[in-house]
Design a protein around this motif. Structure first.
Motif, short mmCIF file in Angstrom:
data_model
loop_
_atom_site.label_atom_id
_atom_site.label_comp_id
_atom_site.label_asym_id
_atom_site.label_seq_id
_atom_site.Cartn_x
_atom_site.Cartn_y
_atom_site.Cartn_z
N LYS A 247 0.83 -1.21 0.00
CA LYS A 247 0.00 0.00 0.00
C LYS A 247 0.86 1.26 0.00
CE LYS A 247 -4.14 -1.74 0.00
NZ LYS A 247 -4.89 -1.95 1.25
N ARG B 247 -7.16 -6.73 8.32
CA ARG B 247 -7.61 -5.47 7.73
C ARG B 247 -7.53 -4.33 8.74
NH1 ARG B 247 -11.51 -8.86 5.21
NH2 ARG B 247 -13.07 -8.37 6.79
N TYR B 248 -7.90 -4.63 9.98
CA TYR B 248 -7.85 -3.61 11.02
C TYR B 248 -6.42 -3.14 11.26
CZ TYR B 248 -8.02 -1.51 15.67
OH TYR B 248 -7.88 -0.65 16.73
N GLU C 172 -3.80 -3.43 9.34
CA GLU C 172 -3.28 -2.77 8.14
C GLU C 172 -3.70 -1.31 8.12
OE1 GLU C 172 -4.27 -2.78 3.40
OE2 GLU C 172 -4.26 -4.73 4.42
N GLN C 173 -4.97 -1.05 8.37
CA GLN C 173 -5.47 0.33 8.34
C GLN C 173 -4.90 1.16 9.49
OE1 GLN C 173 -7.16 1.78 5.87
NE2 GLN C 173 -6.83 -0.17 4.86
N SER D 224 -2.61 4.42 8.89
CA SER D 224 -3.06 5.67 9.46
C SER D 224 -1.97 6.30 10.33
CB SER D 224 -4.32 5.43 10.31
OG SER D 224 -4.74 6.62 10.94
#
Length: 236
Positions: free
Chosen positions: A56, A225-226, A228-229, A233
């Motif tokens: 990402k 997913r949590y 990663e975000q 952030s």
């Protein structure tokens, strides 16, 4: 676009550093994780999460450090443990090495709790030695997401071969998980645990601290997913 340093040529690395001077180092450990999980859990989880973040961010993904401070499991076959200060020195050597060819930000993504002290003190020392920004992370927001997604309680706040790690492994490396051997175990915590040489290796019969039977691939994917975000952030 490639992110894995080991698959790239020197020219590809040079171009990537010029475009985006960020490198990610996954930190793991080689130690037991019960009878249902492989020895390399901490490596697989750190690397899997780091790869997602690297893709990402268009960052360089460095080879994973497969060994950590695993003193508590030192007598169990398969364990490879480094001394705590040596883990710290390796982190510092990696930082000094990548800084020489232009990396300006180094992100440490850890999958092994006992590496946290090494990351902390290596980063503090490097602050006085290098012009390099360093961020070190160990499942940021873990307590909150554990309460939201996991059904079982932790063993005094610790995660090891439990619902949490087993779910992540089911999402990343399901072929290496044997749920038929998954168990729940919450060993009694001696009054002098954490204040003496009493170690985790002496407390659990199965090597599990928590309830691995409640793990699912769906939970693991949500956890990934949590995190990663959360990491993306924080790094922004």
């Amino acid at each position: 676009m490639k992110t894995d340093l080991l698959t790239m040529t020197r020219d590809e690395v040079q171009r990537r550093v010029q475009e985006n001077p960020v490198a990610i180092l996954p930190l793991g450990a080689t130690e037991q994780h019960g009878h249902h999980l492989p020895i390399g859990v901490d490596v697989y989880l750190a690397e899997g999460l780091a790869r997602r973040v690297a893709e990402k961010m268009n960052a360089l993904l460095l080879p994973s450090l497969p060994f950590g401070y695993s003193w508590v499991w030192r007598d169990i076959p398969g364990t490879v443990s480094l001394e705590q200060h040596r883990v710290e020195e390796i982190i510092k050597d990696v930082a000094k090495s990548v800084r020489r060819y232009g990396i300006k930000k180094l992100v440490l993504i850890n999958g092994h709790d006992a590496n946290n002290a090494s990351m902390k003190y290596a980063t503090r020392e490097l602050m006085d030695e290098l012009d390099l920004e360093i961020v070190y992370l160990f499942y940021p927001g873990m307590e909150q997401i554990h309460e939201t997604l996991c059904e079982s309680e932790t063993w005094h706040g610790m995660i090891h071969a439990c619902e949490f790690e087993t779910s992540l492994m089911l999402a990343l490396k399901p072929e290496l998980v044997n749920m038929e051997k998954a168990v729940a175990e919450y060993p009694t915590k001696p009054p002098l645990y954490g204040k003496s040489t009493i170690s985790l290796g002496e407390l659990s019969k199965s090597g599990v601290y928590g309830d691995a039977t409640k793990a699912t691939k769906e939970k693991g994917e949500k956890l990934l997913r949590y995190f990663e975000q959360e990491i993306l952030s924080l790094l922004k």
